[in-house]
Each structure stands twice: as structure tokens, then as C-alpha cells.
Write a protein that holds these residues in place. Structure first.
Motif, PDB file in Angstrom:
ATOM      1  N   ALA A  80       0.826  -1.205   0.000  1.00  0.00           N
ATOM      2  CA  ALA A  80       0.000   0.000   0.000  1.00  0.00           C
ATOM      3  C   ALA A  80       0.862   1.257   0.000  1.00  0.00           C
ATOM      4  O   ALA A  80       0.571   2.233  -0.719  1.00  0.00           O
ATOM      5  CB  ALA A  80      -0.937  -0.003   1.203  1.00  0.00           C
ATOM      6  N   MET A  81       1.935   1.246   0.765  1.00  0.00           N
ATOM      7  CA  MET A  81       2.834   2.398   0.824  1.00  0.00           C
ATOM      8  C   MET A  81       3.508   2.624  -0.531  1.00  0.00           C
ATOM      9  O   MET A  81       3.597   3.762  -1.020  1.00  0.00           O
ATOM     10  CB  MET A  81       3.895   2.180   1.906  1.00  0.00           C
ATOM     11  CG  MET A  81       4.827   3.362   2.088  1.00  0.00           C
ATOM     12  SD  MET A  81       6.076   3.064   3.375  1.00  0.00           S
ATOM     13  CE  MET A  81       7.015   1.719   2.627  1.00  0.00           C
ATOM     14  N   GLN A  82       3.961   1.540  -1.161  1.00  0.00           N
ATOM     15  CA  GLN A  82       4.617   1.675  -2.461  1.00  0.00           C
ATOM     16  C   GLN A  82       3.682   2.245  -3.523  1.00  0.00           C
ATOM     17  O   GLN A  82       4.100   3.003  -4.403  1.00  0.00           O
ATOM     18  CB  GLN A  82       5.125   0.312  -2.934  1.00  0.00           C
ATOM     19  CG  GLN A  82       6.282  -0.262  -2.151  1.00  0.00           C
ATOM     20  CD  GLN A  82       6.806  -1.535  -2.801  1.00  0.00           C
ATOM     21  OE1 GLN A  82       7.127  -1.542  -3.991  1.00  0.00           O
ATOM     22  NE2 GLN A  82       6.888  -2.604  -2.040  1.00  0.00           N
ATOM     23  N   LEU A  83       2.399   1.886  -3.431  1.00  0.00           N
ATOM     24  CA  LEU A  83       1.442   2.279  -4.461  1.00  0.00           C
ATOM     25  C   LEU A  83       0.675   3.549  -4.101  1.00  0.00           C
ATOM     26  O   LEU A  83      -0.164   4.011  -4.880  1.00  0.00           O
ATOM     27  CB  LEU A  83       0.442   1.141  -4.695  1.00  0.00           C
ATOM     28  CG  LEU A  83       1.032  -0.124  -5.323  1.00  0.00           C
ATOM     29  CD1 LEU A  83       0.075  -1.293  -5.182  1.00  0.00           C
ATOM     30  CD2 LEU A  83       1.354   0.118  -6.794  1.00  0.00           C
ATOM     31  N   GLY A  84       0.954   4.121  -2.932  1.00  0.00           N
ATOM     32  CA  GLY A  84       0.261   5.346  -2.532  1.00  0.00           C
ATOM     33  C   GLY A  84      -1.192   5.124  -2.178  1.00  0.00           C
ATOM     34  O   GLY A  84      -2.045   5.975  -2.425  1.00  0.00           O
ATOM     35  N   ILE A  85      -1.498   3.981  -1.568  1.00  0.00           N
ATOM     36  CA  ILE A  85      -2.863   3.646  -1.172  1.00  0.00           C
ATOM     37  C   ILE A  85      -3.036   3.939   0.318  1.00  0.00           C
ATOM     38  O   ILE A  85      -2.168   3.600   1.131  1.00  0.00           O
ATOM     39  CB  ILE A  85      -3.161   2.156  -1.452  1.00  0.00           C
ATOM     40  CG1 ILE A  85      -3.117   1.890  -2.967  1.00  0.00           C
ATOM     41  CG2 ILE A  85      -4.504   1.738  -0.873  1.00  0.00           C
ATOM     42  CD1 ILE A  85      -3.127   0.418  -3.317  1.00  0.00           C
ATOM     43  N   GLU A  86      -4.131   4.590   0.691  1.00  0.00           N
ATOM     44  CA  GLU A  86      -4.397   4.920   2.094  1.00  0.00           C
ATOM     45  C   GLU A  86      -4.817   3.649   2.838  1.00  0.00           C
ATOM     46  O   GLU A  86      -5.985   3.295   2.917  1.00  0.00           O
ATOM     47  CB  GLU A  86      -5.481   5.989   2.179  1.00  0.00           C
ATOM     48  CG  GLU A  86      -5.069   7.319   1.563  1.00  0.00           C
ATOM     49  CD  GLU A  86      -6.181   8.340   1.645  1.00  0.00           C
ATOM     50  OE1 GLU A  86      -6.365   8.926   2.729  1.00  0.00           O
ATOM     51  OE2 GLU A  86      -6.873   8.544   0.636  1.00  0.00           O
ATOM     52  N   TYR A  87      -3.846   2.996   3.404  1.00  0.00           N
ATOM     53  CA  TYR A  87      -4.006   1.686   4.022  1.00  0.00           C
ATOM     54  C   TYR A  87      -5.070   1.692   5.115  1.00  0.00           C
ATOM     55  O   TYR A  87      -5.873   0.753   5.227  1.00  0.00           O
ATOM     56  CB  TYR A  87      -2.655   1.255   4.588  1.00  0.00           C
ATOM     57  CG  TYR A  87      -2.606  -0.090   5.255  1.00  0.00           C
ATOM     58  CD1 TYR A  87      -2.513  -1.258   4.496  1.00  0.00           C
ATOM     59  CD2 TYR A  87      -2.631  -0.201   6.647  1.00  0.00           C
ATOM     60  CE1 TYR A  87      -2.443  -2.502   5.106  1.00  0.00           C
ATOM     61  CE2 TYR A  87      -2.565  -1.438   7.269  1.00  0.00           C
ATOM     62  CZ  TYR A  87      -2.475  -2.581   6.491  1.00  0.00           C
ATOM     63  OH  TYR A  87      -2.414  -3.806   7.092  1.00  0.00           O
ATOM     64  N   GLU A  88      -5.099   2.732   5.909  1.00  0.00           N
ATOM     65  CA  GLU A  88      -6.008   2.783   7.055  1.00  0.00           C
ATOM     66  C   GLU A  88      -7.471   2.855   6.626  1.00  0.00           C
ATOM     67  O   GLU A  88      -8.375   2.525   7.396  1.00  0.00           O
ATOM     68  CB  GLU A  88      -5.669   3.981   7.950  1.00  0.00           C
ATOM     69  CG  GLU A  88      -4.320   3.893   8.646  1.00  0.00           C
ATOM     70  CD  GLU A  88      -3.143   4.161   7.706  1.00  0.00           C
ATOM     71  OE1 GLU A  88      -3.382   4.674   6.585  1.00  0.00           O
ATOM     72  OE2 GLU A  88      -2.009   3.835   8.084  1.00  0.00           O
ATOM     73  N   ARG A  89      -7.740   3.282   5.410  1.00  0.00           N
ATOM     74  CA  ARG A  89      -9.124   3.406   4.933  1.00  0.00           C
ATOM     75  C   ARG A  89      -9.686   2.083   4.421  1.00  0.00           C
ATOM     76  O   ARG A  89     -10.893   1.971   4.193  1.00  0.00           O
ATOM     77  CB  ARG A  89      -9.201   4.458   3.813  1.00  0.00           C
ATOM     78  CG  ARG A  89      -9.019   5.892   4.282  1.00  0.00           C
ATOM     79  CD  ARG A  89      -9.199   6.836   3.109  1.00  0.00           C
ATOM     80  NE  ARG A  89     -10.498   6.609   2.457  1.00  0.00           N
ATOM     81  CZ  ARG A  89     -10.714   6.799   1.146  1.00  0.00           C
ATOM     82  NH1 ARG A  89      -9.714   7.186   0.361  1.00  0.00           N
ATOM     83  NH2 ARG A  89     -11.907   6.582   0.634  1.00  0.00           N
ATOM     84  N   VAL A  90      -8.824   1.085   4.231  1.00  0.00           N
ATOM     85  CA  VAL A  90      -9.272  -0.219   3.740  1.00  0.00           C
ATOM     86  C   VAL A  90      -9.744  -1.042   4.932  1.00  0.00           C
ATOM     87  O   VAL A  90      -8.988  -1.308   5.862  1.00  0.00           O
ATOM     88  CB  VAL A  90      -8.136  -0.947   2.987  1.00  0.00           C
ATOM     89  CG1 VAL A  90      -8.632  -2.301   2.479  1.00  0.00           C
ATOM     90  CG2 VAL A  90      -7.642  -0.093   1.820  1.00  0.00           C
ATOM     91  N   HIS A  91     -10.996  -1.476   4.908  1.00  0.00           N
ATOM     92  CA  HIS A  91     -11.595  -2.129   6.073  1.00  0.00           C
ATOM     93  C   HIS A  91     -11.618  -3.655   5.981  1.00  0.00           C
ATOM     94  O   HIS A  91     -12.094  -4.323   6.893  1.00  0.00           O
ATOM     95  CB  HIS A  91     -13.028  -1.621   6.270  1.00  0.00           C
ATOM     96  CG  HIS A  91     -13.101  -0.157   6.516  1.00  0.00           C
ATOM     97  ND1 HIS A  91     -14.218   0.611   6.242  1.00  0.00           N
ATOM     98  CD2 HIS A  91     -12.162   0.711   7.007  1.00  0.00           C
ATOM     99  CE1 HIS A  91     -13.976   1.871   6.552  1.00  0.00           C
ATOM    100  NE2 HIS A  91     -12.736   1.954   7.013  1.00  0.00           N
TER     101      HIS A  91
END
Length: 444
Positions: free
Chosen positions: A250-261
Motif C-alpha cells: 500500500a505504501m509503495q502504491l500510494g494507497i491509504e491503508y487505514e481506509r481499507v476495512h
């Protein structure tokens, strides 16, 4: 003449496609006896009857020029198209000239299109189906459809001019693919599986990575970090994302990890699906992903009339899948149904993981005694039940002795079907095994 090797889920639609073009084929399968015809002019033959001796050598030589393969020229070719389920040691695979897999067959036809479809291949030991379905849901507005092992047959994707193919891709299909490539290749973690088919774990891993050398510089791959130094992966020319875990990717791809439930073990599947969408179209629709419903037979929870929790993980057909299922419930007492056709897999890593946890095993299937022999070595209690129905009945008795049901769902224990083995020793499929498990569990 076109030969079809194996008459199953993937090849039946292929035969229908060829018949629609006015091409009758010879279909060889171990389940056929002798020779007979069908209503479409195809010949159904016992696999032992295949021989290259009847092939016109000139046609055979001409058909090696597969770059000229078109829909119009198919009638002039001598090809053998193989079902991915047939192992490479099978006589059909070792004897045939001009052997080609289904991916190569359709991708060679696609090369003549003015605007070929984009494609994503998703592979790995566990999670392929869920990741494929998630990716398709995220990219539905771009015309995405699932195919490969699940969903729409390749022949239908081809004839309907589907603009985006999301293909669940097995190691078997990859083994028989030497030409076709995707725009994005996503590989979930690779664990020991299908060793008898591939011959070794090393060969299994190599088949999983075999597409990478053919992919061009403008393609992308999402790959497990532990494979970064593998010679095949290290030579990849495109953009590679080597991930250690869900959060790292998620960090590598710029995805907001905390928003994924979504919870593990499906979280990594979801992050990969979001990553594919971002790589292809720059979009990251977390809301759609969070609304996604996991399919049947993969950690599917349900409760009985006593509010007791049962979990159908019939798709847990290997050691790694069962470890992940057990990990999810490891704080509870687990009544675990194990067993089936493990195809010679080493079960010790699973038992090492279970050691010290509150787990009682109920062994079924052809490897039940193997499980019973391993259990005391790791301090685990095991009851040999043989059949699924017996195992479910034994669990009900054990749960009654364990404690009275609570007014609300009892979270102290869980009955889990996660066999770490294939189903075909006793069932027609993992789906039948899961459906029967639910049926038996819900009987009062």
C-alpha cells in the motif's frame, strides 16, 4: 486437424468456439472409451488412441509458423490445444507436435486486432479468485470481465470484444503458455502446492514467474519480496513492485491503508486489486473495495440454531491456506476438520503452527491416518472420522460438552472446515464439500 486434449471447464467453450467456425475437432480425454462422435461432428477418443503418425508432415511443418495464425486460417492448421489440468508427464503432452495452451491460442488471434484488449493476470497459491473478483469489481466501468480459471471463458471474452480481461491464472496455464503476456501481472505469495504436477517446488515457482521474461518495458508486475532475487524476477524489464506485506505494498502504491476495512487474509488481495486499478487507470476506489463481499467457501462464516459459529473454508486446499484460516481464529477453541487428497504435501508446517493452540482435529479423507499419526507429535488431539458427516456430528458432541451456548453468538469456540487438501478423493469439488459441510452443520 485440431486436437483438444482434455474435455473440461476451459476446453468445452473452446470446442464450441471452433465448432461455430465450422471446424470439427478431435477430443482426447482419459474418461472416454474407444471412439465415438457427437452431434457437432467432433470425435471423442480415448487418450491412448492419440498418435502423430496420421499427421501430414507438410501441414505439421506449416503449422509451426504460429505467427500467421488467424481465425480464417484455423482450418488449415494442425494443432493440439491442451487443457491446463493435464500434467506435462502425460503421454498427450509428451507425444504431440505443435502443442499450444489456451492463452497462447487466443492471444495469437488477438495480435491481428487493431486494438487488442488490455489484460491482467493474477496468480499465486491462495487468493487468486478473490483478487480477480475484486479487481473486476473495481474496473467494471472500464469493461472488465473475469476469465481464466473463473468467470467468462476466453472464447467468450474474445468473441464479445471484451476490452479488459482479468484472468485468474493457474501455474498449470502458465506452464503451457510461451507467447501470451499481460499488461499487469500480479502474483500473490507462493507456497508449496501442486508439487506432484510440477515435479518440484522450484519448478512450481519457475512456472509462476515464467511470464516475466516475455513482458515488455511498459508493463508492470506485483511480486512477493522473497522472489526479488530469483533469477527470473530479477531480469524483469518492466516496473516491479516487490511487497513484504499488505501495508508495504500500500505504501509503495500510494494507497491509504487505514481506509481499507477488509481483514486478512483478504486484505492483501484487496491491496493488490487497488494497486492494479491504480497502475492501469490511476484510480483508487476504496469505497467499492470495502463494499465487496467475499465469495462462498473461503472463510465463510455462518451460525447454527444454537448461535454457534461455523466456518466453511473448503477452498483451503493447501497448508498455507489452512494456516491463514487458523490464524484468524487462533484466540478461540478451534474444532478443525482436516483431510482429503493432499497430493503428498508436507503437512508439518501446519502442525508446527498449530502446536500449543487450543485445537482439536477431526480427520477425514484419504490422508486421515497421516493426520492422526502427526497430531500426537505436536501435542494435538485428533479423532479419525473418515467422512465429513461423521466429523460434523463429532464436533457437535464436543461443543455440547465444551459449554452451553450463550444468548448471543458464542465467540468462545469455532468449528472450522479448512482441509489443507483437495476434495476429489470423496467429493466432486471443493464446492460440494463446502455445501455438504453447511448442510450437516445446520441439521438439528
Amino acid at each position: 486437424m485440431i486436437n483438444i486434449f482434455g474435455y473440461g471447464v476451459t476446453t468445452k467453450p473452446l470446442v464450441g468456439f471452433l465448432n461455430s467456425l465450422g471446424i470439427s475437432v478431435r477430443i482426447y480425454d482419459d474418461k472416454f472409451s474407444g471412439t465415438r462422435g457427437d452431434e457437432f461432428g467432433n470425435l471423442l477418443l480415448d487418450s491412448t488412441l492419440f498418435s502423430n503418425e496420421s499427421v501430414d508432415e507438410n501441414i505439421a511443418l506449416e503449422s509451426n509458423a504460429l505467427d500467421s495464425l488467424t481465425q480464417e486460417s484455423l482450418k488449415t492448421y494442425n494443432l493440439s490445444i491442451i487443457s491446463p489440468g493435464i500434467p506435462p508427464t502425460h503421454p498427450l503432452a509428451t507425444k504431440a507436435h505443435n502443442l499450444i495452451g489456451e492463452y497462447d491460442f487466443f492471444y495469437r488471434l488477438l495480435r491481428h486486432w487493431r486494438t487488442p484488449p488490455r489484460s491482467v493476470w493474477i496468480s499465486g497459491t491462495n487468493g487468486k479468485t478473490t483478487t480477480t473478483q475484486m479487481t473486476t469489481a473495481l474496473l467494471e466501468s472500464f469493461g472488465a470481465k473475469s476469465g481464466g480459471n473463473i468467470g467468462t471463458p476466453l472464447s467468450d471474452l474474445y468473441t464479445s470484444n471484451t476490452p479488459l480481461w482479468i484472468l485468474e491464472t493457474s501455474s498449470f496455464s502458465l506452464h503451457y503458455t510461451t507467447y501470451a503476456t499481460p499488461d499487469v501481472y500480479a502474483l500473490l505469495p507462493v507456497r508449496e502446492d501442486h508439487i506432484a504436477w510440477h515435479g518440484s517446488f522450484e519448478a512450481y515457482v519457475s512456472d509462476k514467474l515464467s511470464v516475466l521474461p516475455r513482458m515488455s518495458e511498459d508493463t508492470s508486475a506485483i511480486l512477493p519480496f522473497e522472489l526479488a532475487t530469483h533469477p527470473i524476477a530479477a531480469g524483469f524489464r518492466g516496473r516491479a513492485y516487490f511487497y513484504k506485506d499488505s501495508k508495504d505494498l500500500a505504501m509503495q502504491l500510494g494507497i491509504e491503508y487505514e481506509r481499507v476495512h477488509i481483514k486478512e487474509p483478504f486484505l492483501l488481495d484487496g491491496i493488490i486489486a487497488l494497486g492494479i486499478a491504480k497502475i492501469l487507470y490511476g484510480m483508487c476506489d476504496i469505497a467499492t473495495l470495502n463494499a465487496f463481499k467475499i465469495g462462498a467457501h473461503r472463510i465463510e462464516e455462518f451460525v447454527d440454531s444454537h448461535n454457534r459459529l461455523w466456518v466453511d473454508d473448503s477452498k483451503g486446499t493447501n497448508v498455507d491456506a489452512t494456516i491463514e484460516a487458523v490464524r484468524r481464529y487462533q484466540e478461540r477453541q478451534i474444532w478443525l476438520i482436516l483431510g482429503g487428497d493432499d497430493k503428498g504435501a508436507d503437512l508439518r508446517p501446519l502442525f508446527e503452527f498449530m502446536q500449543g493452540k487450543s485445537i482439536t482435529i477431526f480427520a477425514i479423507g484419504s490422508n486421515a491416518q497421516k493426520i492422526a499419526n502427526l497430531s500426537p507429535q505436536y501435542g494435538l488431539e485428533c479423532e479419525v472420522c473418515g467422512r465429513l458427516e461423521v466429523a460434523v456430528c463429532s464436533i457437535k458432541k464436543a461443543r455440547n460438552a465444551f459449554g452451553n451456548p450463550q444468548p448471543k453468538q458464542n465467540l468462545a469456540d469455532v468449528a472450522l472446515l479448512s482441509p489443507a487438501a483437495a476434495s476429489l478423493d470423496q467429493f466432486s469439488s471443493y464446492k460440494e464439500r463446502g455445501d455438504l459441510f453447511k448442510h450437516y452443520a445446520l441439521l438439528d
